[in-house]
Design an enzyme around this catalytic site. Structure first.
Site, mmCIF file in Angstrom:
data_model
loop_
_atom_site.group_PDB
_atom_site.id
_atom_site.type_symbol
_atom_site.label_atom_id
_atom_site.label_comp_id
_atom_site.label_asym_id
_atom_site.label_seq_id
_atom_site.Cartn_x
_atom_site.Cartn_y
_atom_site.Cartn_z
ATOM 1 N N PHE A 76 0.864 -1.183 0.000
ATOM 2 C CA PHE A 76 0.000 0.000 0.000
ATOM 3 C C PHE A 76 0.897 1.229 0.000
ATOM 4 C CE2 PHE A 76 -4.675 0.368 1.353
ATOM 5 C CZ PHE A 76 -5.089 -0.553 0.426
ATOM 6 N N GLN A 80 -8.136 14.257 4.176
ATOM 7 C CA GLN A 80 -7.414 13.518 3.125
ATOM 8 C C GLN A 80 -8.251 13.409 1.858
ATOM 9 O OE1 GLN A 80 -6.571 8.997 3.277
ATOM 10 N NE2 GLN A 80 -4.590 9.995 3.495
ATOM 11 N N HIS A 105 -8.505 11.301 -1.459
ATOM 12 C CA HIS A 105 -8.028 10.045 -2.046
ATOM 13 C C HIS A 105 -7.821 10.252 -3.537
ATOM 14 C CE1 HIS A 105 -7.674 5.867 -3.164
ATOM 15 N NE2 HIS A 105 -7.726 5.512 -1.893
ATOM 16 N N LEU A 114 -15.197 5.320 -4.370
ATOM 17 C CA LEU A 114 -13.780 4.977 -4.232
ATOM 18 C C LEU A 114 -13.354 3.807 -5.117
ATOM 19 C CD1 LEU A 114 -11.187 5.540 -2.388
ATOM 20 C CD2 LEU A 114 -11.812 3.385 -1.342
ATOM 21 N N GLU A 146 -6.914 1.876 -3.244
ATOM 22 C CA GLU A 146 -5.466 1.948 -3.443
ATOM 23 C C GLU A 146 -4.892 0.560 -3.774
ATOM 24 O OE1 GLU A 146 -3.598 4.737 -0.834
ATOM 25 O OE2 GLU A 146 -2.049 3.312 -0.301
ATOM 26 N N ARG A 184 -0.835 9.415 -0.083
ATOM 27 C CA ARG A 184 -2.024 9.903 -0.795
ATOM 28 C C ARG A 184 -1.998 11.402 -1.037
ATOM 29 N NH1 ARG A 184 -6.617 6.172 2.185
ATOM 30 N NH2 ARG A 184 -5.950 4.263 1.158
ATOM 31 N N HIS A 242 -12.015 12.038 1.436
ATOM 32 C CA HIS A 242 -12.058 10.627 1.794
ATOM 33 C C HIS A 242 -12.000 10.370 3.299
ATOM 34 C CE1 HIS A 242 -11.405 6.365 1.368
ATOM 35 N NE2 HIS A 242 -10.202 6.418 1.916
ATOM 36 N N ARG A 246 -3.039 10.284 6.506
ATOM 37 C CA ARG A 246 -3.173 8.880 6.913
ATOM 38 C C ARG A 246 -2.627 7.950 5.845
ATOM 39 N NH1 ARG A 246 -7.168 4.619 5.943
ATOM 40 N NH2 ARG A 246 -8.287 5.982 4.516
HETATM 41 C C1 LIG Z 1 -14.944 3.842 0.489
HETATM 42 C C2 LIG Z 1 -13.946 3.746 1.612
HETATM 43 C C3 LIG Z 1 -12.985 2.768 1.596
HETATM 44 C C4 LIG Z 1 -12.069 2.654 2.639
HETATM 45 N N1 LIG Z 1 -11.125 1.665 2.619
HETATM 46 C C5 LIG Z 1 -10.265 1.555 3.652
HETATM 47 C C6 LIG Z 1 -9.299 0.498 3.674
HETATM 48 O O1 LIG Z 1 -9.231 -0.326 2.779
HETATM 49 N N2 LIG Z 1 -8.463 0.437 4.742
HETATM 50 C C7 LIG Z 1 -8.505 1.326 5.769
HETATM 51 O O2 LIG Z 1 -7.730 1.211 6.710
HETATM 52 N N3 LIG Z 1 -9.437 2.326 5.773
HETATM 53 C C8 LIG Z 1 -10.301 2.446 4.749
HETATM 54 N N4 LIG Z 1 -11.229 3.457 4.760
HETATM 55 C C9 LIG Z 1 -11.403 4.249 5.976
HETATM 56 C C10 LIG Z 1 -12.129 3.409 7.025
HETATM 57 O O3 LIG Z 1 -12.983 2.498 6.400
HETATM 58 C C11 LIG Z 1 -12.973 4.262 7.977
HETATM 59 O O4 LIG Z 1 -12.187 5.302 8.491
HETATM 60 C C12 LIG Z 1 -13.482 3.418 9.133
HETATM 61 O O5 LIG Z 1 -14.134 2.266 8.665
HETATM 62 C C13 LIG Z 1 -14.413 4.223 10.011
HETATM 63 O O6 LIG Z 1 -14.946 3.354 10.972
HETATM 64 P P1 LIG Z 1 -15.758 3.912 12.203
HETATM 65 O O7 LIG Z 1 -16.166 2.744 12.998
HETATM 66 O O8 LIG Z 1 -14.985 4.982 12.867
HETATM 67 O O9 LIG Z 1 -17.035 4.642 11.536
HETATM 68 P P2 LIG Z 1 -18.224 4.051 10.630
HETATM 69 O O10 LIG Z 1 -17.957 2.707 10.112
HETATM 70 O O11 LIG Z 1 -18.565 5.137 9.662
HETATM 71 O O12 LIG Z 1 -19.396 3.887 11.660
HETATM 72 C C14 LIG Z 1 -20.064 4.997 12.211
HETATM 73 C C15 LIG Z 1 -21.217 4.497 13.026
HETATM 74 O O13 LIG Z 1 -21.774 5.573 13.738
HETATM 75 C C16 LIG Z 1 -23.175 5.584 13.570
HETATM 76 N N5 LIG Z 1 -23.612 6.974 13.691
HETATM 77 C C17 LIG Z 1 -23.134 8.063 13.062
HETATM 78 N N6 LIG Z 1 -23.795 9.153 13.464
HETATM 79 C C18 LIG Z 1 -24.703 8.741 14.368
HETATM 80 C C19 LIG Z 1 -25.706 9.393 15.131
HETATM 81 N N7 LIG Z 1 -25.911 10.709 15.058
HETATM 82 N N8 LIG Z 1 -26.477 8.633 15.949
HETATM 83 C C20 LIG Z 1 -26.299 7.300 16.030
HETATM 84 N N9 LIG Z 1 -25.384 6.630 15.336
HETATM 85 C C21 LIG Z 1 -24.589 7.353 14.516
HETATM 86 C C22 LIG Z 1 -23.440 4.961 12.228
HETATM 87 O O14 LIG Z 1 -24.718 4.407 12.186
HETATM 88 C C23 LIG Z 1 -22.347 3.880 12.216
HETATM 89 O O15 LIG Z 1 -22.829 2.746 12.885
HETATM 90 C C24 LIG Z 1 -12.126 3.578 3.707
HETATM 91 C C25 LIG Z 1 -13.081 4.578 3.715
HETATM 92 C C26 LIG Z 1 -13.973 4.683 2.660
HETATM 93 C C27 LIG Z 1 -14.955 5.802 2.681
#
Ligand SMILES: Cc1cc2nc3c(=O)[nH]c(=O)nc-3n(C[C@H](O)[C@H](O)[C@H](O)COP(=O)(O)OP(=O)(O)OC[C@H]3O[C@@H](n4cnc5c(N)ncnc54)[C@H](O)[C@@H]3O)c2cc1C
Length: 564
Positions: free
Chosen positions: A113, A232, A234, A244, A247, A278, A342, A377
């Site tokens: 990566f 960031q 992407h 997306l 990568e 990135r 991103h 990141r």
């Molecule tokens: C398309 C894409 C591909 C990616 N690929 C990678 C990768 O390959 N490798 C990597 O390391 N990172 C990757 N990332 C980044 C990474 O996936 C995210 O940063 C990470 O998954 C975020 O996880 P999280 O648990 O913090 O938030 P999320 O998975 O976004 O979860 C947020 C949670 O909060 C809840 N929520 C939000 N607001 C409220 C509210 N007001 N009330 C109640 N619930 C709420 C939602 O329902 C959800 O359950 C990618 C990001 C994207 C966008």
């Protein structure tokens, strides 16, 4: 009252909830989406841990790459924790049932990566997030059915405000999306894990649910945000939708071409080429586009030389996305891509156990800033952060809850206040529709606070945000109903987006240097360690955001000039 309430059920939230439960706490999980629809499920390329299965590697190397990638703004003690604990966390996920791809020896496969000195990204083809989120949900469900200590998921509950009493966070005021009505869900400790805020931008890889709700909740409860100016972009999001393209496509050997068929990254990053960090690749693409070497506003991501078999087996999801959203089959044609918003490196300021400045409040995942990513990141580090720091936050929140003196009853003041504000909002009959303000915010942020930043444009953006906030005071919610009132929740989300955007631009304007994703080519093209090797800290006041700074924690790596 729960011992621990976790707000958010993505990878960070569910990992925190599982650990809190396993530490002995009763747990309530609040999520506006069904857990498996959380945005973590969209993650594609993989998750970083120095297993050394593809080449020699070590946590030390992982930590150094991350420090360098952060442009030296990451806190090095937090980065060392991530790198050291990642391998154990990956094996745990694997034992829970994560179906990771394997190499020829049957070990967990690892792919290269960007800006990683060794191939250390563990993956499940290109649907890694999908696999993780389902395994974490299985583990959550297993705990819902087990033992005397309860685990409860408040599915489709929209969290609006934190309840704070005597200087402690004691719960969260939520709107029940299915039945309507406000509820105060109380906990001795609360973990915010609500994910990112990419929707502040018009072109983004983030889902509609990524609005910065959690950051705004914390801000308004008096908790500071850290490093919010760093967004960031992407380099490979599909043109024009912003979906997306991982990568991993470049990790597997794909390369980027301009309109002349030139592999232009050779001019910007002669060693790392497409696998530079990135921020570097996004800036290179933007420079090419601005110089007119684009193909209808995009660059071309070429995978054809990888061959049909490899594309089908290693990158099936990316092929499907390109076919569905751009009508391009990467086996035969290059994919049109451009930079898109991103990942937000900034977030709720926490210590290495997820604790915030407010007693009883923790944060983990993309909503938090520990900080392991600094100003940029590395791909694959965010999923790892959700797991490692989600686990740590869950444990710390549970230990605090279990050792704290039993709480008395929590007053209903936050609920009454929220009810009053809700009635005012719903009583309004005329006014502007929220989506117009949302659209203007997204377009102007892209225009004025994107890959390259200029003083004048940032100042203009501040004025735009202040004006949009004034208009926001008069928005009208047309749906007055109780059941799945997304008109209402989107109006509330817009308020969060405006406040977080204001913090971002203000901090960006004040940072007079170029570092990681924050690039000011005209006025401050260099990194300025003397003045700005420090975290920005943003606090909310009646007059808007107020800025101060905090030292970066260094362990063994002194800042050097980055080259790729
Ligand atoms: C398309 C894409 C591909 C990616 N690929 C990678 C990768 O390959 N490798 C990597 O390391 N990172 C990757 N990332 C980044 C990474 O996936 C995210 O940063 C990470 O998954 C975020 O996880 P999280 O648990 O913090 O938030 P999320 O998975 O976004 O979860 C947020 C949670 O909060 C809840 N929520 C939000 N607001 C409220 C509210 N007001 N009330 C109640 N619930 C709420 C939602 O329902 C959800 O359950 C990618 C990001 C994207 C966008």
């Amino acid at each position: 009252m729960h011992d621990v309430v976790v707000v958010g059920a993505g990878c960070a939230g569910m990992r925190a909830a599982i650990e809190a439960f396993d530490t002995g706490a009763s747990v309530g999980v609040v999520s506006k989406l069904h857990p498996t629809r959380s945005h973590s499920g969209a993650a594609e390329g993989g998750i970083n841990a120095a297993l050394g299965n593809a080449a020699e590697d070590s946590p030390e190397k992982h930590a150094f790459d991350t420090v360098k990638g952060s442009d030296y703004l990451g806190d090095q003690d937090a980065i060392e924790i991530l790198a050291a604990e990642a391998p154990g966390d990956i094996y745990q996920l694997e034992h829970w049932g994560c179906v990771f791809s394997r190499n020829g020896e049957g070990k967990l496969a690892q792919r290269p990566f960007g800006a990683a000195g060794s191939p250390r990204t563990v993956y499940s083809a290109d649907i890694t997030g999908h696999v993780l989120i389902h395994v974490l949900y299985e583990q959550t469900m297993k705990r819902m059915e087990q033992g005397s200590t309860p685990m409860h998921v408040y599915e489709e509950f929209f969290a609006w405000r934190l309840a704070v009493e005597d200087g402690r966070c004691v719960g969260v005021v939520c709107w029940d999306l299915v039945n309507g009505g406000l509820r105060l869900i109380t906990g001795r400790s609360v973990v915010i894990a609500t994910g990112g805020m990419g929707r502040i931008y018009r072109v983004t890889t983030n889902a509609y649910a990524c609005n910065g709700d959690g950051m705004a909740m914390a801000l308004h409860a008096g908790v500071p945000l850290k490093d919010v100016e760093f967004m960031q972009f992407h380099p490979t999001t599909l043109y024009p939708s912003g979906v997306l393209i991982t990568e991993a496509c470049r990790g597997e050997g794909g390369y980027l071409l301009n309109r002349d068929g030139e592999r232009f990254m050779a001019r910007y990053a002669p060693n790392a080429l497409e696998l530079a960090s990135r921020d570097v690749v996004s800036r290179s693409e933007t420079t090419e586009i601005e110089a007119g070497r684009d193909v209808s506003g995009s660059m071309l991501l070429d995978l054809r030389h990888l061959g049909a078999e490899r594309i089908r087996t290693r990158l099936p999801g990316s092929r499907e996305l390109a076919l569905t959203f751009a009508g391009v089959d990467p086996i035969f044609d290059p994919i049109p891509v451009r930079p898109g918003a991103h990942y937000h490196m900034g977030g709720i300021a926490t210590d290495n156990w997820g604790a915030t400045e407010l007693e009883g409040l923790y944060a983990a995942g993309e909503v938090a800033c520990v900080s392991v990513h600094g100003s940029n990141r590395l791909g694959g580090n965010s999923l790892m952060e959700t797991i490692t720091f989600g686990r740590r936050a869950g444990q710390a929140a549970a230990e605090r809850a279990l050792s704290a003196a039993p709480a008395g009853t929590v007053s209903d003041v936050p609920l009454v206040q929220a009810q009053r504000d809700l009635e005012t909002l719903l009583a309004r009959k005329d006014g502007e529709r929220p989506w117009k303000i949302r659209d203007e915010l997204g377009s102007s942020m892209l225009e004025n606070f994107g890959v390259f930043r200029y003083t004048e444009r940032m100042q203009e953006q501040l004025e735009i945000i202040v004006a949009l906030r004034e208009r926001y005071e008069h928005v009208v919610v047309e749906d007055k109903g109780d059941v799945f009132n997304t008109d209402l929740t989107q109006a509330i989300e817009l308020g969060s987006m405006l406040d977080v955007a204001w913090c971002m631009v203000q901090a960006g304007l004040a940072r007079e240097e170029s570092r990681g994703s924050h690039s000011r080519p005209a006025e401050f093209p260099e990194r300025d360690d003397e003045r700005f090797l420090k975290h920005s800290v943003t606090q909310w006041t009646d007059g808007g955001p107020e800025l101060s700074y905090k030292e970066v924690r260094m362990t063994k790596w002194q800042p050097e000039v980055r080259s790729y």
